[in-house]
Motif scaffolding. Structure first.
Motif, PDB file in Angstrom:
ATOM      1  N   VAL A 131     -14.994  60.696 -28.985  1.00  0.00           N
ATOM      2  CA  VAL A 131     -14.219  60.968 -27.829  1.00  0.00           C
ATOM      3  C   VAL A 131     -13.865  59.834 -26.897  1.00  0.00           C
ATOM      4  O   VAL A 131     -14.661  59.125 -26.708  1.00  0.00           O
ATOM      5  CB  VAL A 131     -15.069  61.972 -27.055  1.00  0.00           C
ATOM      6  N   HIS A 176     -11.274  62.746 -30.890  1.00  0.00           N
ATOM      7  CA  HIS A 176     -10.642  63.243 -29.719  1.00  0.00           C
ATOM      8  C   HIS A 176      -9.925  62.155 -28.600  1.00  0.00           C
ATOM      9  O   HIS A 176     -10.886  61.399 -28.108  1.00  0.00           O
ATOM     10  CB  HIS A 176     -11.644  64.384 -29.055  1.00  0.00           C
ATOM     11  N   THR A 199     -10.582  58.365 -23.846  1.00  0.00           N
ATOM     12  CA  THR A 199      -9.728  58.820 -22.997  1.00  0.00           C
ATOM     13  C   THR A 199      -8.688  57.723 -22.787  1.00  0.00           C
ATOM     14  O   THR A 199      -8.841  56.572 -22.940  1.00  0.00           O
ATOM     15  CB  THR A 199     -10.373  58.776 -21.402  1.00  0.00           C
ATOM     16  N   VAL A 253      -8.194  66.419 -18.639  1.00  0.00           N
ATOM     17  CA  VAL A 253      -8.382  67.438 -19.771  1.00  0.00           C
ATOM     18  C   VAL A 253      -9.906  67.176 -20.364  1.00  0.00           C
ATOM     19  O   VAL A 253     -10.595  68.107 -20.662  1.00  0.00           O
ATOM     20  CB  VAL A 253      -7.192  67.176 -20.852  1.00  0.00           C
ATOM     21  N   ARG A 254     -10.095  65.852 -20.510  1.00  0.00           N
ATOM     22  CA  ARG A 254     -11.517  65.601 -20.987  1.00  0.00           C
ATOM     23  C   ARG A 254     -12.638  66.123 -20.073  1.00  0.00           C
ATOM     24  O   ARG A 254     -13.359  66.622 -20.750  1.00  0.00           O
ATOM     25  CB  ARG A 254     -11.893  64.039 -21.308  1.00  0.00           C
ATOM     26  N   TYR A 263     -12.864  69.997 -20.524  1.00  0.00           N
ATOM     27  CA  TYR A 263     -13.351  70.346 -21.895  1.00  0.00           C
ATOM     28  C   TYR A 263     -14.746  70.000 -21.979  1.00  0.00           C
ATOM     29  O   TYR A 263     -15.615  70.641 -22.810  1.00  0.00           O
ATOM     30  CB  TYR A 263     -12.608  70.311 -23.240  1.00  0.00           C
ATOM     31  N   PHE A 300      -8.100  62.227 -25.068  1.00  0.00           N
ATOM     32  CA  PHE A 300      -7.740  63.007 -23.826  1.00  0.00           C
ATOM     33  C   PHE A 300      -7.081  62.243 -22.711  1.00  0.00           C
ATOM     34  O   PHE A 300      -7.535  61.220 -22.728  1.00  0.00           O
ATOM     35  CB  PHE A 300      -8.971  63.800 -23.191  1.00  0.00           C
ATOM     36  N   ASP A 322      -1.715  65.706 -24.233  1.00  0.00           N
ATOM     37  CA  ASP A 322      -2.873  65.774 -23.401  1.00  0.00           C
ATOM     38  C   ASP A 322      -4.084  65.672 -23.896  1.00  0.00           C
ATOM     39  O   ASP A 322      -5.207  65.329 -23.400  1.00  0.00           O
ATOM     40  CB  ASP A 322      -2.844  67.230 -22.622  1.00  0.00           C
ATOM     41  N   TRP A 323      -4.307  66.058 -25.228  1.00  0.00           N
ATOM     42  CA  TRP A 323      -5.427  66.003 -25.889  1.00  0.00           C
ATOM     43  C   TRP A 323      -4.925  66.001 -27.382  1.00  0.00           C
ATOM     44  O   TRP A 323      -4.289  66.931 -27.976  1.00  0.00           O
ATOM     45  CB  TRP A 323      -6.162  67.305 -25.888  1.00  0.00           C
TER      46      TRP A 323
END
Length: 110
Positions: free
Chosen positions: A34, A83, A36, A89-90, A93, A85, A71-72
């Motif tokens: 994940v 992922h 950003t 948005v991160r 979720y 983000f 956005d994602w």
């Protein structure tokens, strides 16, 4: 593949990258990353580098979702899911919490 994707995230200045080990938690993948991006443009640029890194190590066609909006963006490279983000948005979720160590094992049908 993990090393190539990690380099692509660093090269594209992705922020707050987190590795989540999924072994034994789900059949979806072995790991998840994940990260950003600061804006939709940055998210798209990061995703583009991740896709190129996948192709460079032999995964010719990773599945990609969310690229038009940025956005994602999800890049599914088989055993590794990435992922990317925008910050808001991160935070909304919160995948790290969802897939954290306290998550019960996935039920598998026989």
């Amino acid at each position: 593949m993990l090393a190539a994707i990690h380099r692509s995230l660093e090269d594209s200045k992705a922020e707050d990258s987190a590795f989540i080990d999924l072994k034994g938690k789900t059949a979806l993948a072995d790991a998840m990353i994940v990260a950003t991006g600061r804006s939709t443009v940055h998210v798209g640029a990061i995703a583009d580098r991740v896709i190129k890194a996948c192709k460079a190590v032999g995964h010719s066609a990773p599945r990609v979702e969310g690229l038009p909006q940025c956005d994602w963006v999800l890049v599914d490279a088989g055993d590794l899911i990435v992922h990317i983000f925008r910050p808001e948005v991160r935070q909304f979720y919160n995948l790290e919490k969802m897939w954290g160590g306290d998550r019960p094992r996935e039920m598998r049908s026989v």
